[in-house]
Motif scaffolding. Structure first.
Motif, PDB file in Angstrom:
ATOM      1  N   LYS A 181      24.692 -66.233 -40.641  1.00 38.94           N
ATOM      2  CA  LYS A 181      25.947 -66.830 -40.198  1.00 38.94           C
ATOM      3  C   LYS A 181      26.713 -67.423 -41.370  1.00 38.94           C
ATOM      4  CE  LYS A 181      28.701 -68.063 -36.810  1.00 38.94           C
ATOM      5  NZ  LYS A 181      29.393 -67.062 -35.962  1.00 38.94           N
ATOM      6  N   ALA A 182      25.990 -68.095 -42.277  1.00 37.96           N
ATOM      7  CA  ALA A 182      26.622 -68.653 -43.466  1.00 37.96           C
ATOM      8  C   ALA A 182      27.213 -67.548 -44.341  1.00 37.96           C
ATOM      9  CB  ALA A 182      25.611 -69.473 -44.262  1.00 37.96           C
ATOM     10  N   LYS A 183      26.480 -66.448 -44.475  1.00 40.12           N
ATOM     11  CA  LYS A 183      26.977 -65.305 -45.251  1.00 40.12           C
ATOM     12  C   LYS A 183      28.240 -64.738 -44.616  1.00 40.12           C
ATOM     13  CE  LYS A 183      25.446 -60.791 -47.004  1.00 40.12           C
ATOM     14  NZ  LYS A 183      24.296 -59.855 -47.097  1.00 40.12           N
ATOM     15  N   GLN A 184      28.236 -64.609 -43.308  1.00 39.46           N
ATOM     16  CA  GLN A 184      29.406 -64.098 -42.591  1.00 39.46           C
ATOM     17  C   GLN A 184      30.614 -65.011 -42.796  1.00 39.46           C
ATOM     18  OE1 GLN A 184      28.834 -63.945 -38.357  1.00 39.46           O
ATOM     19  NE2 GLN A 184      30.870 -63.149 -37.940  1.00 39.46           N
ATOM     20  N   MET A 185      30.393 -66.307 -42.723  1.00 38.71           N
ATOM     21  CA  MET A 185      31.476 -67.271 -42.898  1.00 38.71           C
ATOM     22  C   MET A 185      32.036 -67.207 -44.313  1.00 38.71           C
ATOM     23  SD  MET A 185      29.832 -70.488 -40.811  1.00 38.71           S
ATOM     24  CE  MET A 185      31.139 -71.620 -41.267  1.00 38.71           C
ATOM     25  N   PHE A 186      31.155 -67.066 -45.305  1.00 37.28           N
ATOM     26  CA  PHE A 186      31.630 -66.974 -46.682  1.00 37.28           C
ATOM     27  C   PHE A 186      32.529 -65.760 -46.868  1.00 37.28           C
ATOM     28  CE2 PHE A 186      31.193 -64.892 -50.813  1.00 37.28           C
ATOM     29  CZ  PHE A 186      31.758 -65.859 -51.631  1.00 37.28           C
ATOM     30  N   TYR A 187      32.062 -64.602 -46.432  1.00 39.72           N
ATOM     31  CA  TYR A 187      32.854 -63.385 -46.635  1.00 39.72           C
ATOM     32  C   TYR A 187      34.142 -63.391 -45.819  1.00 39.72           C
ATOM     33  CZ  TYR A 187      29.500 -61.038 -49.626  1.00 39.72           C
ATOM     34  OH  TYR A 187      28.692 -60.700 -50.697  1.00 39.72           O
ATOM     35  N   HIS A 188      34.127 -64.062 -44.673  1.00 41.98           N
ATOM     36  CA  HIS A 188      35.376 -64.190 -43.902  1.00 41.98           C
ATOM     37  C   HIS A 188      36.437 -64.903 -44.742  1.00 41.98           C
ATOM     38  CE1 HIS A 188      38.097 -64.845 -40.543  1.00 41.98           C
ATOM     39  NE2 HIS A 188      38.143 -66.125 -40.867  1.00 41.98           N
ATOM     40  N   GLY A 189      36.046 -66.008 -45.383  1.00 41.87           N
ATOM     41  CA  GLY A 189      36.984 -66.734 -46.223  1.00 41.87           C
ATOM     42  C   GLY A 189      37.304 -65.999 -47.509  1.00 41.87           C
ATOM     43  N   TYR A 190      36.271 -65.478 -48.170  1.00 42.36           N
ATOM     44  CA  TYR A 190      36.465 -64.821 -49.469  1.00 42.36           C
ATOM     45  C   TYR A 190      37.328 -63.564 -49.341  1.00 42.36           C
ATOM     46  CZ  TYR A 190      35.276 -62.420 -53.833  1.00 42.36           C
ATOM     47  OH  TYR A 190      35.346 -61.746 -55.038  1.00 42.36           O
ATOM     48  N   ASN A 191      36.996 -62.715 -48.388  1.00 41.21           N
ATOM     49  CA  ASN A 191      37.737 -61.459 -48.247  1.00 41.21           C
ATOM     50  C   ASN A 191      39.190 -61.693 -47.859  1.00 41.21           C
ATOM     51  OD1 ASN A 191      35.499 -59.912 -48.923  1.00 41.21           O
ATOM     52  ND2 ASN A 191      34.827 -59.670 -46.797  1.00 41.21           N
TER      53      ASN A 191
ATOM     54  N   ALA B 142      13.113 -67.099 -37.378  1.00 44.05           N
ATOM     55  CA  ALA B 142      14.212 -66.328 -36.805  1.00 44.05           C
ATOM     56  C   ALA B 142      15.502 -67.140 -36.794  1.00 44.05           C
ATOM     57  CB  ALA B 142      13.853 -65.886 -35.386  1.00 44.05           C
ATOM     58  N   GLU B 143      15.390 -68.426 -36.498  1.00 46.82           N
ATOM     59  CA  GLU B 143      16.580 -69.276 -36.481  1.00 46.82           C
ATOM     60  C   GLU B 143      17.119 -69.490 -37.888  1.00 46.82           C
ATOM     61  OE1 GLU B 143      18.126 -73.587 -34.698  1.00 46.82           O
ATOM     62  OE2 GLU B 143      16.036 -72.935 -34.421  1.00 46.82           O
ATOM     63  N   ARG B 144      16.220 -69.657 -38.852  1.00 48.34           N
ATOM     64  CA  ARG B 144      16.648 -69.791 -40.247  1.00 48.34           C
ATOM     65  C   ARG B 144      17.382 -68.546 -40.705  1.00 48.34           C
ATOM     66  NH1 ARG B 144      11.134 -71.320 -43.047  1.00 48.34           N
ATOM     67  NH2 ARG B 144      12.322 -70.713 -44.905  1.00 48.34           N
ATOM     68  N   HIS B 145      16.871 -67.378 -40.362  1.00 51.07           N
ATOM     69  CA  HIS B 145      17.542 -66.128 -40.737  1.00 51.07           C
ATOM     70  C   HIS B 145      18.893 -65.994 -40.044  1.00 51.07           C
ATOM     71  CE1 HIS B 145      13.622 -63.901 -42.095  1.00 51.07           C
ATOM     72  NE2 HIS B 145      13.989 -64.869 -42.897  1.00 51.07           N
ATOM     73  N   HIS B 146      18.955 -66.442 -38.799  1.00 51.78           N
ATOM     74  CA  HIS B 146      20.231 -66.396 -38.069  1.00 51.78           C
ATOM     75  C   HIS B 146      21.275 -67.269 -38.760  1.00 51.78           C
ATOM     76  CE1 HIS B 146      23.199 -66.614 -34.866  1.00 51.78           C
ATOM     77  NE2 HIS B 146      23.096 -67.929 -34.895  1.00 51.78           N
ATOM     78  N   LEU B 147      20.878 -68.483 -39.138  1.00 49.48           N
ATOM     79  CA  LEU B 147      21.814 -69.394 -39.798  1.00 49.48           C
ATOM     80  C   LEU B 147      22.180 -68.885 -41.193  1.00 49.48           C
ATOM     81  CD1 LEU B 147      20.266 -72.820 -38.743  1.00 49.48           C
ATOM     82  CD2 LEU B 147      22.338 -71.718 -37.843  1.00 49.48           C
ATOM     83  N   ARG B 148      21.211 -68.275 -41.884  1.00 48.52           N
ATOM     84  CA  ARG B 148      21.504 -67.671 -43.190  1.00 48.52           C
ATOM     85  C   ARG B 148      22.568 -66.593 -43.051  1.00 48.52           C
ATOM     86  NH1 ARG B 148      17.088 -63.636 -45.016  1.00 48.52           N
ATOM     87  NH2 ARG B 148      18.137 -62.598 -43.273  1.00 48.52           N
TER      88      ARG B 148
END
Length: 226
Positions: free
Chosen positions: A26-36, A18-24
């Motif tokens: 979160k990383a996806k969210q951070m990427f799209y925040h910067g990319y978009n 569950a923690e690994r999925h949470h961090l995954r």
């Protein structure tokens, strides 16, 4: 070993799923925040200035501007991450933005190191991923990213024409090394280009890129301190 360390806690126990999925996520969210935000506020400029939320242009700051080549740097740098996230629709859109709009035939002086690891590396990795996933595309992919990588590689090679083979730190994409360019670089700029140039040689079938990067690395080793 690295994988174990990344997903283990201080006691050496495996990180819960569950923690690994949470961090995954979160990383996806951070990427799209910067990319978009880059695509919305800075594209087609090279970088996004995070405080003003505007595109970064050369500002007469010397070597600090060397990363800027007017080639949509952040977009090229992000292409492979879109495939990691399985966003194939955006990946296709992004690679054709690069193919249709980016040109290296520009009289701009850039960092050999930064342009190699971010632009040349971004192009060859995106080419490999495009070949592997082109069945998902609406538009036929014909190897255009590799053609762009070869063009860029040819424009970087004049920097390696030195007595030692260690490249200049800066090169003009249209004019080559400008007269008076400082004959100096950092160790990373001389010794870490084998992956990108080697892969370009393998994909293009032309050994000259690998040969140049290898000579720089060997020369750096030969000039090591006693």
């Amino acid at each position: 070993i690295l994988f174990i360390l990344l997903f283990s806690n201080e006691q050496g126990h495996c990180m819960p799923l569950a923690e690994r999925h949470h961090l995954r996520d979160k990383a996806k969210q951070m990427f799209y925040h910067g990319y978009n935000n880059y695509m919305k506020n800075a594209y087609p400029l090279d970088e996004l200035k995070p405080l003003s939320c505007s595109g970064r242009k050369p500002e007469g700051r010397g070597s600090l501007d060397d990363v800027l080549g007017g080639f949509s740097l952040t977009l090229i740098d992000a292409l492979d991450m879109l495939v990691v996230l399985k966003d194939y629709e955006e990946f296709e859109r992004a690679i054709y933005l690069v193919i249709d709009n980016v040109s290296f035939n520009r009289a701009v002086t850039v960092s050999v190191f930064e342009t190699t690891i971010r632009v040349l590396g971004g192009l060859v990795s995106a080419h490999i991923l495009a070949e592997e996933n082109k069945d998902k595309f609406k538009r036929e992919y014909k190897g255009e990213l590799l053609e762009m990588a070869v063009d860029l590689g040819d424009r970087l090679l004049p920097a390696f024409l030195t007595p030692t083979g260690i490249p200049y730190s800066r090169v003009n994409l249209k004019k080559g090394v400008i007269q008076g360019e400082a004959p100096e670089t950092c160790t990373a700029g001389a010794g870490t280009l084998l992956v990108e140039f080697g892969l370009l040689s393998r994909l293009s079938g032309d050994p000259k890129y690998m040969a140049a990067a290898r000579q720089a690395t060997v020369s750096l080793w030969n000039h090591r301190s006693p």
